[in-house]
Write a protein that holds these residues in place. Structure first.
Motif, short mmCIF file in Angstrom:
data_model
loop_
_atom_site.label_atom_id
_atom_site.label_comp_id
_atom_site.label_asym_id
_atom_site.label_seq_id
_atom_site.Cartn_x
_atom_site.Cartn_y
_atom_site.Cartn_z
N ASP A 11 0.83 -1.21 0.00
CA ASP A 11 0.00 0.00 0.00
C ASP A 11 0.86 1.26 0.00
O ASP A 11 0.53 2.25 -0.66
N LEU A 15 0.98 4.30 -2.83
CA LEU A 15 0.92 5.71 -2.45
C LEU A 15 2.07 6.48 -3.06
O LEU A 15 1.89 7.57 -3.62
N ASP A 18 1.59 7.18 -6.68
CA ASP A 18 0.68 8.31 -6.89
C ASP A 18 1.38 9.64 -6.65
O ASP A 18 1.18 10.60 -7.41
N THR A 50 -2.93 3.16 -10.33
CA THR A 50 -3.81 3.79 -9.34
C THR A 50 -4.99 4.52 -9.97
O THR A 50 -5.75 5.19 -9.27
N ARG A 78 -6.24 2.03 -4.44
CA ARG A 78 -6.24 3.49 -4.59
C ARG A 78 -7.14 3.92 -5.74
O ARG A 78 -7.83 4.93 -5.67
N ARG A 81 -10.96 4.56 -5.16
CA ARG A 81 -11.49 5.75 -4.48
C ARG A 81 -12.60 6.38 -5.31
O ARG A 81 -13.44 7.09 -4.77
#
Length: 248
Positions: A11, A15, A18, A50, A78, A81
């Motif tokens: 994870d 991140l 991104d 993502t 991600r 979302r």
């Protein structure tokens, strides 16, 4: 958190991707894809990561059908979302669509993850099946002659501050060059260089002469090929091969 006790998870990796690769419609490569997506009603994003490209298109007002496909569950977490886009965990070769999309795209040089001839053939065949007749496949791959891997070394390491206050340091190290296939490691470390995570990847580089026969075999016709994201011609100095192919 004590930096000595830090871990770096899948994870966290998503991140960082991104943070380091925000979608920017003013950047030539991102604009190239954004323009293609804006002109299509149904879009299949293969290797969507993502989901930032489809997120941006939806935020810009596109109301068509979007499907993002990626084998990495942390990346898709991600992407999810946004719930007004279909997200599917699968490799390109596992795609099970039949004549459902006007446009298929592979951004961020994801095409280079097709390392073997067998994987490349299976993936292109599945993408072709997913497209309607006359549909478009748009992707970029680094040109072999550009030797981009020569810049992938620890001397180009950089630091990044995460939203939770952690600071990390990252770099690439080429392990092996076997013709068009380059194997390298990506290290994520503490600022002092102590490794938190080391992952290995092999990418395949192409020339038009090695790439185009695979596309034609899969049922694509080359409509355009460019040497840069501003639609410049392919030349002896090109570092990219940007392809627009039509499903026959």
């Amino acid at each position: 958190m004590d930096q000595d006790s830090q871990t770096f998870t899948d994870d966290d990796s998503a991140l960082v991707y991104d943070l380091e690769n925000p979608w920017d419609p003013d950047w030539p490569a991102d604009r190239f894809y954004s323009d293609a997506v804006a002109a299509a009603e149904t879009v299949l994003d293969v290797g969507c990561g993502t989901g930032s490209m489809l997120h941006a298109a939806r935020a810009a007002g596109h109301t068509g059908r979007f499907v993002g496909v990626d084998p990495d569950e942390s990346m898709l977490a991600r992407a999810r979302r946004r719930t007004d886009i279909e997200w599917v965990r699968a490799s390109a070769a596992e795609l099970a669509y039949a004549e459902e999309f006007d446009l298929a795209v592979m951004a961020s040089n994801a095409f280079q993850c097709f390392v073997t001839d067998e994987e490349l053939r299976a993936s292109l065949a599945a993408i072709r099946r997913a497209l309607v007749g006359g549909g478009t496949f748009v992707f970029g791959t680094r040109h072999l002659q550009g030797r981009a891997w020569e810049e992938w070394n620890p001397a180009n390491a950089g630091n990044l501050m995460l939203p939770d206050g952690r600071e990390i340091r990252g770099w690439y190290q080429v392990e092996r060059v076997d013709g068009p296939r380059v194997t390298f490691t990506e290290t994520t470390a503490l600022p002092d260089g102590a490794p938190l995570r080391v992952s290995g990847t092999t990418l395949r580089f192409h020339t038009p002469e090695t790439l185009n026969p695979f596309l034609e075999e899969a049922g694509f016709r080359i409509q355009d090929q460019y040497g840069d994201w501003r639609r410049g011609p392919l030349t002896a100095d090109s570092r990219e091969i940007i392809t627009v192919a039509r499903a026959q």
